[in-house]
Design a protein around this motif. Structure first.
Motif, PDB file in Angstrom:
ATOM      1  N   VAL A  47       4.598  58.312  -9.502  1.00 35.03           N
ATOM      2  CA  VAL A  47       4.995  57.569  -8.307  1.00 35.03           C
ATOM      3  C   VAL A  47       3.886  56.590  -7.924  1.00 35.03           C
ATOM      4  CG1 VAL A  47       5.689  57.744  -5.880  1.00 35.03           C
ATOM      5  CG2 VAL A  47       6.289  59.590  -7.484  1.00 35.03           C
ATOM      6  N   LEU A  48       4.274  55.362  -7.630  1.00 36.52           N
ATOM      7  CA  LEU A  48       3.369  54.363  -7.073  1.00 36.52           C
ATOM      8  C   LEU A  48       3.841  54.053  -5.666  1.00 36.52           C
ATOM      9  CD1 LEU A  48       1.097  52.221  -7.205  1.00 36.52           C
ATOM     10  CD2 LEU A  48       2.811  50.638  -8.142  1.00 36.52           C
ATOM     11  N   LEU A  49       2.952  54.253  -4.687  1.00 32.20           N
ATOM     12  CA  LEU A  49       3.268  53.936  -3.297  1.00 32.20           C
ATOM     13  C   LEU A  49       2.355  52.818  -2.839  1.00 32.20           C
ATOM     14  CD1 LEU A  49       3.206  57.387  -3.454  1.00 32.20           C
ATOM     15  CD2 LEU A  49       4.417  56.926  -1.347  1.00 32.20           C
ATOM     16  N   LEU A  50       2.942  51.818  -2.188  1.00 31.80           N
ATOM     17  CA  LEU A  50       2.176  50.719  -1.605  1.00 31.80           C
ATOM     18  C   LEU A  50       2.538  50.664  -0.133  1.00 31.80           C
ATOM     19  CD1 LEU A  50       3.418  49.555  -4.620  1.00 31.80           C
ATOM     20  CD2 LEU A  50       1.436  48.153  -4.179  1.00 31.80           C
ATOM     21  N   SER A  51       1.517  50.633   0.724  1.00 26.73           N
ATOM     22  CA  SER A  51       1.774  50.716   2.153  1.00 26.73           C
ATOM     23  C   SER A  51       0.739  49.952   2.950  1.00 26.73           C
ATOM     24  CB  SER A  51       1.762  52.190   2.585  1.00 26.73           C
ATOM     25  OG  SER A  51       2.116  52.329   3.943  1.00 26.73           O
ATOM     26  N   GLY A  52       1.161  49.421   4.079  1.00 28.33           N
ATOM     27  CA  GLY A  52       0.225  48.823   5.006  1.00 28.33           C
ATOM     28  C   GLY A  52      -0.480  49.919   5.794  1.00 28.33           C
ATOM     29  N   GLU A  53      -1.763  49.754   6.032  1.00 25.34           N
ATOM     30  CA  GLU A  53      -2.514  50.776   6.767  1.00 25.34           C
ATOM     31  C   GLU A  53      -2.137  50.818   8.242  1.00 25.34           C
ATOM     32  OE1 GLU A  53      -6.713  50.480   5.942  1.00 25.34           O
ATOM     33  OE2 GLU A  53      -6.389  50.825   3.801  1.00 25.34           O
ATOM     34  N   ALA A  54      -1.457  49.788   8.742  1.00 29.41           N
ATOM     35  CA  ALA A  54      -1.014  49.752  10.134  1.00 29.41           C
ATOM     36  C   ALA A  54       0.502  49.936  10.243  1.00 29.41           C
ATOM     37  CB  ALA A  54      -1.437  48.429  10.776  1.00 29.41           C
TER      38      ALA A  54
ATOM     39  N   ARG B 196      15.031  62.597 -14.750  1.00 28.56           N
ATOM     40  CA  ARG B 196      15.362  61.749 -15.895  1.00 28.56           C
ATOM     41  C   ARG B 196      14.844  60.330 -15.747  1.00 28.56           C
ATOM     42  NH1 ARG B 196      21.535  62.158 -16.133  1.00 28.56           N
ATOM     43  NH2 ARG B 196      21.185  62.006 -13.920  1.00 28.56           N
ATOM     44  N   TYR B 197      14.033  60.062 -14.742  1.00 30.70           N
ATOM     45  CA  TYR B 197      13.478  58.728 -14.537  1.00 30.70           C
ATOM     46  C   TYR B 197      12.032  58.671 -15.007  1.00 30.70           C
ATOM     47  CZ  TYR B 197      17.655  57.678 -11.887  1.00 30.70           C
ATOM     48  OH  TYR B 197      18.954  57.482 -11.527  1.00 30.70           O
ATOM     49  N   ALA B 198      11.612  57.483 -15.441  1.00 31.71           N
ATOM     50  CA  ALA B 198      10.240  57.306 -15.949  1.00 31.71           C
ATOM     51  C   ALA B 198       9.227  57.124 -14.824  1.00 31.71           C
ATOM     52  CB  ALA B 198      10.185  56.101 -16.879  1.00 31.71           C
ATOM     53  N   GLY B 199       9.674  56.649 -13.671  1.00 30.93           N
ATOM     54  CA  GLY B 199       8.753  56.433 -12.568  1.00 30.93           C
ATOM     55  C   GLY B 199       9.475  55.987 -11.314  1.00 30.93           C
ATOM     56  N   LEU B 200       8.704  55.927 -10.228  1.00 35.16           N
ATOM     57  CA  LEU B 200       9.231  55.588  -8.910  1.00 35.16           C
ATOM     58  C   LEU B 200       8.223  54.704  -8.189  1.00 35.16           C
ATOM     59  CD1 LEU B 200      11.218  56.104  -6.490  1.00 35.16           C
ATOM     60  CD2 LEU B 200       9.868  58.173  -6.020  1.00 35.16           C
ATOM     61  N   VAL B 201       8.672  53.551  -7.687  1.00 32.58           N
ATOM     62  CA  VAL B 201       7.822  52.635  -6.919  1.00 32.58           C
ATOM     63  C   VAL B 201       8.348  52.589  -5.491  1.00 32.58           C
ATOM     64  CG1 VAL B 201       6.983  50.270  -6.671  1.00 32.58           C
ATOM     65  CG2 VAL B 201       7.315  51.237  -8.962  1.00 32.58           C
ATOM     66  N   LEU B 202       7.472  52.902  -4.536  1.00 34.69           N
ATOM     67  CA  LEU B 202       7.856  52.922  -3.131  1.00 34.69           C
ATOM     68  C   LEU B 202       7.023  51.921  -2.345  1.00 34.69           C
ATOM     69  CD1 LEU B 202       8.009  56.803  -2.662  1.00 34.69           C
ATOM     70  CD2 LEU B 202       9.911  55.239  -3.117  1.00 34.69           C
ATOM     71  N   LEU B 203       7.694  50.975  -1.709  1.00 37.94           N
ATOM     72  CA  LEU B 203       7.042  49.992  -0.853  1.00 37.94           C
ATOM     73  C   LEU B 203       7.330  50.367   0.598  1.00 37.94           C
ATOM     74  CD1 LEU B 203       8.270  46.766  -2.694  1.00 37.94           C
ATOM     75  CD2 LEU B 203       6.109  47.943  -3.014  1.00 37.94           C
ATOM     76  N   CYS B 204       6.279  50.557   1.375  1.00 35.52           N
ATOM     77  CA  CYS B 204       6.426  50.843   2.817  1.00 35.52           C
ATOM     78  C   CYS B 204       7.369  52.011   3.066  1.00 35.52           C
ATOM     79  CB  CYS B 204       6.895  49.607   3.565  1.00 35.52           C
ATOM     80  SG  CYS B 204       5.812  48.201   3.384  1.00 35.52           S
ATOM     81  N   TYR B 205       7.091  53.148   2.447  1.00 31.51           N
ATOM     82  CA  TYR B 205       7.941  54.324   2.608  1.00 31.51           C
ATOM     83  C   TYR B 205       7.975  54.747   4.077  1.00 31.51           C
ATOM     84  CZ  TYR B 205      10.162  58.784   1.849  1.00 31.51           C
ATOM     85  OH  TYR B 205      11.054  59.824   1.885  1.00 31.51           O
ATOM     86  N   PRO B 206       9.176  54.953   4.635  1.00 36.03           N
ATOM     87  CA  PRO B 206       9.277  55.368   6.034  1.00 36.03           C
ATOM     88  C   PRO B 206       9.060  56.878   6.174  1.00 36.03           C
ATOM     89  CG  PRO B 206      11.464  55.093   5.115  1.00 36.03           C
ATOM     90  CD  PRO B 206      10.488  54.717   4.026  1.00 36.03           C
ATOM     91  N   LEU B 207       7.807  57.275   6.186  1.00 36.31           N
ATOM     92  CA  LEU B 207       7.447  58.695   6.218  1.00 36.31           C
ATOM     93  C   LEU B 207       7.911  59.366   7.507  1.00 36.31           C
ATOM     94  CD1 LEU B 207       5.958  60.928   4.671  1.00 36.31           C
ATOM     95  CD2 LEU B 207       3.862  60.197   5.820  1.00 36.31           C
ATOM     96  N   HIS B 208       7.904  58.634   8.601  1.00 35.40           N
ATOM     97  CA  HIS B 208       8.359  59.165   9.888  1.00 35.40           C
ATOM     98  C   HIS B 208       8.822  58.017  10.769  1.00 35.40           C
ATOM     99  CE1 HIS B 208       4.640  57.666  11.675  1.00 35.40           C
ATOM    100  NE2 HIS B 208       3.985  58.238  10.672  1.00 35.40           N
ATOM    101  N   ARG B 209       9.568  58.329  11.790  1.00 41.16           N
ATOM    102  CA  ARG B 209       9.949  57.316  12.770  1.00 41.16           C
ATOM    103  C   ARG B 209       8.695  56.888  13.523  1.00 41.16           C
ATOM    104  NH1 ARG B 209      13.227  61.423  14.573  1.00 41.16           N
ATOM    105  NH2 ARG B 209      12.408  61.101  16.673  1.00 41.16           N
ATOM    106  N   PRO B 210       8.620  55.631  13.939  1.00 39.64           N
ATOM    107  CA  PRO B 210       7.445  55.197  14.707  1.00 39.64           C
ATOM    108  C   PRO B 210       7.224  56.094  15.930  1.00 39.64           C
ATOM    109  CG  PRO B 210       8.726  53.290  14.064  1.00 39.64           C
ATOM    110  CD  PRO B 210       9.543  54.509  13.706  1.00 39.64           C
TER     111      PRO B 210
END
Length: 155
Positions: free
Chosen positions: A96-103, A62-76
């Motif tokens: 979905v819009l995801l924004l993430s640092g490459e490092a 029921r949501y129009a969209g999702l914005v994810l900043l620095c999603y924690p895909l896994h533990r370091p």
């Protein structure tokens, strides 16, 4: 998150901060849902833990969209946990819009790209040399968010 909320609002979009309890993301879902009632014009999101919680909430279509900043895909150092942390993504049907640092140590880039490819409608923006936090590129990231919000809201 407050500078991000102000930045989104300053670009003409309504934005609110959601205060989440710490602990397991699954326990914060009801708090988030109460603070951000679903609607076909409502876009939700968050940074890191808040993004994980928002992604769990977004399994409700029921949501129009999702914005994810620095999603924690896994533990370091533990990329093997990525499948578990993203298993619910297959139930996300909104854009979905995801924004993430490459490092980012919480999201190995190649693994993030592979996982994002499984979403039905996703845009991934990455920043070279940036870790787990996008404050150094906030203005650019906010520009991407505003453009994306405008695009998904067009009829």
């Amino acid at each position: 998150m407050r500078p991000w909320i102000a930045g989104v609002a300053g670009r003409g979009f309504e934005a609110r901060y959601v205060s989440l309890p710490r602990g397991k993301a699954e326990r914060a879902v009801s708090v988030y849902r109460e603070a951000a009632p679903a609607g076909h014009d409502v876009v939700i999101g968050g940074q890191s833990f808040g993004g994980r919680v928002a992604s769990l909430v977004a399994t409700d279509d029921r949501y129009a969209g999702l914005v994810l900043l620095c999603y924690p895909l896994h533990r370091p150092g533990h990329p093997e946990t990525a499948a578990e942390r993203s298993a619910h993504w297959r139930r996300i049907s909104c854009p979905v819009l995801l924004l993430s640092g490459e490092a980012d140590p919480f999201a190995r880039l190649e693994l993030l790209r592979q996982t994002v490819a499984g979403l039905p409608s996703a845009t991934l923006v990455t920043y070279p040399g940036i870790g787990h936090g996008l404050d150094r590129v906030r203005e650019d990231a906010l520009g991407h968010i505003a453009e994306w919000l405008t695009r998904i809201r067009q009829p």
